[in-house]
Design a protein around this motif. Structure first.
Motif, PDB file in Angstrom:
ATOM      1  N   GLY A   1      -4.662   1.867 -14.782  1.00  0.00           N
ATOM      2  CA  GLY A   1      -3.381   1.300 -15.204  1.00  0.00           C
ATOM      3  C   GLY A   1      -3.135  -0.034 -14.522  1.00  0.00           C
ATOM      4  N   GLY A   2      -3.401  -0.085 -13.235  1.00  0.00           N
ATOM      5  CA  GLY A   2      -3.228  -1.331 -12.482  1.00  0.00           C
ATOM      6  C   GLY A   2      -4.154  -2.423 -12.988  1.00  0.00           C
TER       7      GLY A   2
ATOM      8  N   SER B   1      -5.216  -2.755 -16.004  1.00  0.00           N
ATOM      9  CA  SER B   1      -4.625  -3.228 -17.258  1.00  0.00           C
ATOM     10  C   SER B   1      -3.537  -4.263 -16.980  1.00  0.00           C
ATOM     11  CB  SER B   1      -4.040  -2.037 -18.027  1.00  0.00           C
ATOM     12  OG  SER B   1      -3.233  -2.490 -19.084  1.00  0.00           O
TER      13      SER B   1
ATOM     14  N   ASP C   1      -7.602   8.906 -20.504  1.00  0.00           N
ATOM     15  CA  ASP C   1      -6.401   8.503 -21.251  1.00  0.00           C
ATOM     16  C   ASP C   1      -5.896   7.139 -20.790  1.00  0.00           C
ATOM     17  OD1 ASP C   1      -4.234   8.907 -23.099  1.00  0.00           O
ATOM     18  OD2 ASP C   1      -2.951   9.425 -21.413  1.00  0.00           O
ATOM     19  N   PHE C   2      -5.978   6.880 -19.491  1.00  0.00           N
ATOM     20  CA  PHE C   2      -5.512   5.581 -18.982  1.00  0.00           C
ATOM     21  C   PHE C   2      -6.411   4.453 -19.480  1.00  0.00           C
ATOM     22  CE2 PHE C   2      -1.959   6.010 -15.965  1.00  0.00           C
ATOM     23  CZ  PHE C   2      -1.735   7.365 -16.135  1.00  0.00           C
TER      24      PHE C   2
ATOM     25  N   ALA D   1      -6.995   7.267  -6.479  1.00  0.00           N
ATOM     26  CA  ALA D   1      -6.029   7.459  -7.560  1.00  0.00           C
ATOM     27  C   ALA D   1      -6.526   6.720  -8.801  1.00  0.00           C
ATOM     28  CB  ALA D   1      -4.659   6.926  -7.136  1.00  0.00           C
ATOM     29  N   GLU D   2      -7.301   7.432  -9.625  1.00  0.00           N
ATOM     30  CA  GLU D   2      -7.986   6.758 -10.732  1.00  0.00           C
ATOM     31  C   GLU D   2      -7.049   6.375 -11.870  1.00  0.00           C
ATOM     32  OE1 GLU D   2      -9.086   9.534  -9.235  1.00  0.00           O
ATOM     33  OE2 GLU D   2     -10.810   8.695  -8.172  1.00  0.00           O
ATOM     34  N   GLN D   3      -5.974   7.128 -12.059  1.00  0.00           N
ATOM     35  CA  GLN D   3      -5.021   6.753 -13.113  1.00  0.00           C
ATOM     36  C   GLN D   3      -4.365   5.428 -12.754  1.00  0.00           C
ATOM     37  OE1 GLN D   3      -3.203  10.659 -14.941  1.00  0.00           O
ATOM     38  NE2 GLN D   3      -2.992  10.727 -12.739  1.00  0.00           N
ATOM     39  N   LEU D   4      -3.944   5.328 -11.505  1.00  0.00           N
ATOM     40  CA  LEU D   4      -3.369   4.076 -11.001  1.00  0.00           C
ATOM     41  C   LEU D   4      -4.384   2.944 -11.074  1.00  0.00           C
ATOM     42  CD1 LEU D   4      -1.240   2.448  -9.310  1.00  0.00           C
ATOM     43  CD2 LEU D   4      -2.397   3.355  -7.280  1.00  0.00           C
TER      44      LEU D   4
ATOM     45  N   TYR E   1      -8.674  -5.259  -4.424  1.00  0.00           N
ATOM     46  CA  TYR E   1      -7.558  -4.306  -4.398  1.00  0.00           C
ATOM     47  C   TYR E   1      -8.068  -2.891  -4.181  1.00  0.00           C
ATOM     48  CZ  TYR E   1      -4.744  -8.129  -6.164  1.00  0.00           C
ATOM     49  OH  TYR E   1      -4.104  -9.328  -6.302  1.00  0.00           O
ATOM     50  N   GLN E   2      -7.711  -2.337  -3.054  1.00  0.00           N
ATOM     51  CA  GLN E   2      -8.010  -0.938  -2.759  1.00  0.00           C
ATOM     52  C   GLN E   2      -6.830  -0.115  -3.284  1.00  0.00           C
ATOM     53  OE1 GLN E   2      -9.385   2.099  -2.422  1.00  0.00           O
ATOM     54  NE2 GLN E   2     -10.676   1.128  -0.858  1.00  0.00           N
ATOM     55  N   MET E   3      -7.063   0.728  -4.282  1.00  0.00           N
ATOM     56  CA  MET E   3      -5.957   1.452  -4.922  1.00  0.00           C
ATOM     57  C   MET E   3      -5.845   2.891  -4.421  1.00  0.00           C
ATOM     58  SD  MET E   3      -4.882  -1.102  -6.577  1.00  0.00           S
ATOM     59  CE  MET E   3      -3.560  -0.562  -7.649  1.00  0.00           C
TER      60      MET E   3
END
Lengths: 335, 279
Positions: A85-86, A88, A112-113, A79-82, A74-76
């Motif tokens: 979160g993704g 998780s 935080d994520f 966007a490190e928060q995504l 998965y290339q997100m």
């Protein structure tokens, strides 16, 4: 203006780099992308393994996994928060994401994520981060001098700081065997091979003595174990016996082995790490020794509490005291 | 069942969700009551019209997932989980007290049916993206619903997740935005302008509907259209709601993000809901 060629034989100018190979010892054997290849091996056995990154697949050795398992990658985007979160969410659905980015972005931007969506929920996410400590000459934006301090403070997080290619190959399946979040400091690209000479086997949570010596005990992790071994050889030539205790698992710390090694009377203790001297292995060991009432002569070698310079890695390692020669000098002047 | 008959039932569900939330608010003497009252209609439709779940087995693999991104709305979700039979009604008395399974801010490890730990805002949509990817990997036809607030649109992570949901064609994702125009420091639109929201979300490649979130018929229609939509795109329902909905003197209150309600007012509020004429 006519430029005349120089007649002096100047040393070649060192270029800025973020490649581990640029700080390997001369003639050091290396292996290419040990993390990526180990992950492929793991993924063949474990269908729940997926790979994720935030626009750094090529720079975290995940591209070799992506090529082998394109439908499990998965290339997100950047966007490190995504990304976390993704990860998780995928873990909550029963998958085991191996997530890569640079250590600075995981520890600083997405903290935080990772804290809330992964560690607090105890999700089975494996985080492998390139450019730990001072392994980039790009300046503070890319130098993760404080990643261990940050992640040590995070409950549920297991932290591994492997030394070389051989260890990375063993750490990857061990991460999968452990249920829960794991942070690994990733050495990427052409990674030195060191521990094959020491009949070494990684065990999660275990510190291992690699060589013995009566005068000083060097406790180290990650890249600095390679340096400690080189330094020990040089110290031996000066008739200083240096023992090296490799501590690849920063959390949970192998308190028993560390305390036993430090109890030996008359032997000084040096902790050497590729991290700021604040909040890393050195302070972790110091706290353990104080609690256990073990009080050897104690010294730490690590990065100073300042924003580090940009430049060539060998120069920076010398300047900030974590090159082999700097370690030898530091130990000799302190003993 | 006729739509009309169904809606009568949903009307009662929404009213009872509001009552459960008020009773929890009363045991603490304070809370995010205005939000619970505003979102009760959406939760009633989610739990009693749209979603597939088994009250006795909150982790049932075939369930639809509900991710509460705005963790401070936990009191509203607890009320829905109580009404759905996932959390026993008796636990309502424990809300926010030591060792309760119902802490003030929603956490996955505490409460049956709570799928994520919120509280820190802007987390839910990113997790939902991962959940949707995971469900697709498994070949599951379950939907992921996620609720977040207009204030959370300030968080960049929401927009990262919105882009990725369209990129990955997540047609199993239904996001609901509660637009009550109230944040901690004041009206959401004054904190950070987020309009025109429909245009923005549509430009991100989503199927988007905007409805009166306190009109049960409209909410039902929006949920139905979201799940039935044929394009392989993520779906968003923007629900305009009224803080404190159903209790006129709470609707009129200006400082309503985190409400302190006087001891004697709880009974008045409950009475307004029992009467039901305001809904």
């Amino acid at each position: 203006m006519k430029v005349t060629s120089s007649t002096t034989t100047a040393k070649p100018r060192l270029t800025t780099s973020a490649m581990i190979a640029s700080i390997a010892a001369e003639g050091q054997p290396t292996r290419a992308a040990p993390f990526g290849h180990a992950l492929i091996e793991l993924a063949r056995r474990r269908p729940e393994v997926v790979g994720m990154t935030a626009d750094l697949g090529k720079y975290t050795d995940l591209h070799v996994f992506a090529k082998e398992f394109p439908d499990r990658y998965y290339q997100m985007g950047m966007a490190e928060q995504l990304l976390f979160g993704g990860a998780s969410g995928l873990a909550a659905e029963g998958f085991m994401p191996f997530v890569t980015t640079y250590a600075v972005f995981a520890s600083r931007r997405a903290y935080d994520f990772i804290h809330q969506t992964i560690a607090e929920e105890d999700r089975n996410v494996k985080i492998a981060c390139a450019l730990p400590g001072l392994t980039s000459g790009y300046g503070p934006s890319h130098q993760a001098a404080e990643d261990l301090a940050l992640f040590r403070a995070m409950p549920n997080m297991t932290i591994i700081d492997p030394c070389d290619a051989l260890e990375i190959e063993q750490v990857v399946p061990a991460m999968a065997e452990h249920h829960g979040p794991v942070y690994m400091r990733l050495l990427r690209g052409q990674v030195p091979l060191v521990l094959d000479e020491y009949d070494y086997k990684f065990e999660l949570g275990k510190a291992k003595q690699l060589r013995g010596g009566d005068d000083v005990l060097i406790i180290s992790s990650g890249l600095l174990t390679m340096r400690a071994l080189e330094a020990a050889k040089k110290l031996e030539a000066d008739r200083i016996g240096a023992s090296v205790l490799h501590v690849p698992t920063i959390k949970p710390l192998d308190v028993e082995t560390i305390v036993a090694a430090c109890r030996r009377p008359g032997r000084a203790v040096v902790v050497a790490e590729n991290h700021t001297i604040i909040g890393g292995l050195g302070e972790a060991v110091a706290a353990v020794l104080m609690r256990e009432r073990v009080h050897p002569a104690f010294h730490t070698i690590g990065l100073p509490d300042e924003f580090l310079a940009a430049g060539a890695l060998p120069t920076l390692h010398d300047r900030y005291g974590i090159s082999t020669d700097a370690i030898v000098g530091s130990v000799k002047s302190w003993l | 069942m006729t739509v009309q008959g169904h809606n009568v039932s949903l009307h009662e569900r929404a009213r009872r969700i509001r009552c459960h939330a008020l009773r929890m608010g009363e045991v603490q003497g304070q809370g995010y009551i205005a939000q619970a009252l505003d979102i009760a209609d959406v939760l009633a439709v989610a739990y009693f019209h749209a979603m597939r779940y088994r009250p006795e087995d909150p982790d049932w693999e075939e369930r639809d997932r509900f991710l509460l991104s705005n963790g401070h709305y936990a009191i509203a979700l607890y009320a829905a989980l109580i009404e759905a039979g996932i959390v026993p009604e008796a636990e309502l008395e424990t809300y926010g007290f030591d060792d309760s399974r119902l802490p003030m801010s929603g956490m996955a490890s505490y409460t049956p049916g709570m799928e994520m730990s919120g509280g820190s805002l802007g987390l839910g949509l990113a997790i939902a993206v991962g959940r949707c990817l995971g469900l697709k990997r498994k070949g599951s036809d379950s939907f992921v619903y996620t609720l977040f607030s207009d204030g959370e649109l300030d968080e960049g992570s929401k927009w990262e997740a919105m882009m990725s949901a369209a990129h990955y064609k997540l047609d199993n994702l239904i996001a609901v935005v509660d637009v009550n125009n109230q944040q901690a420091d004041g009206p959401s639109g004054q904190m950070m302008g987020f309009e025109p929201l429909v245009d923005k979300v549509r430009a991100f490649g989503w199927f988007v509907q905007r409805v009166d979130g306190n009109d049960l018929n409209a909410v039902v229609a929006a949920f139905d259209a979201a799940s039935a939509h044929q394009e392989a795109v993520p779906r968003m329902i923007i629900a305009d709601t009224v803080m404190g909905k159903g209790v006129p003197f709470l609707e009129a209150r200006e400082r309503n993000h985190f409400m302190r309600v006087d001891a004697n007012e709880w009974k008045l509020a409950l009475a307004a809901l029992q009467d039901g004429s305001q809904l």
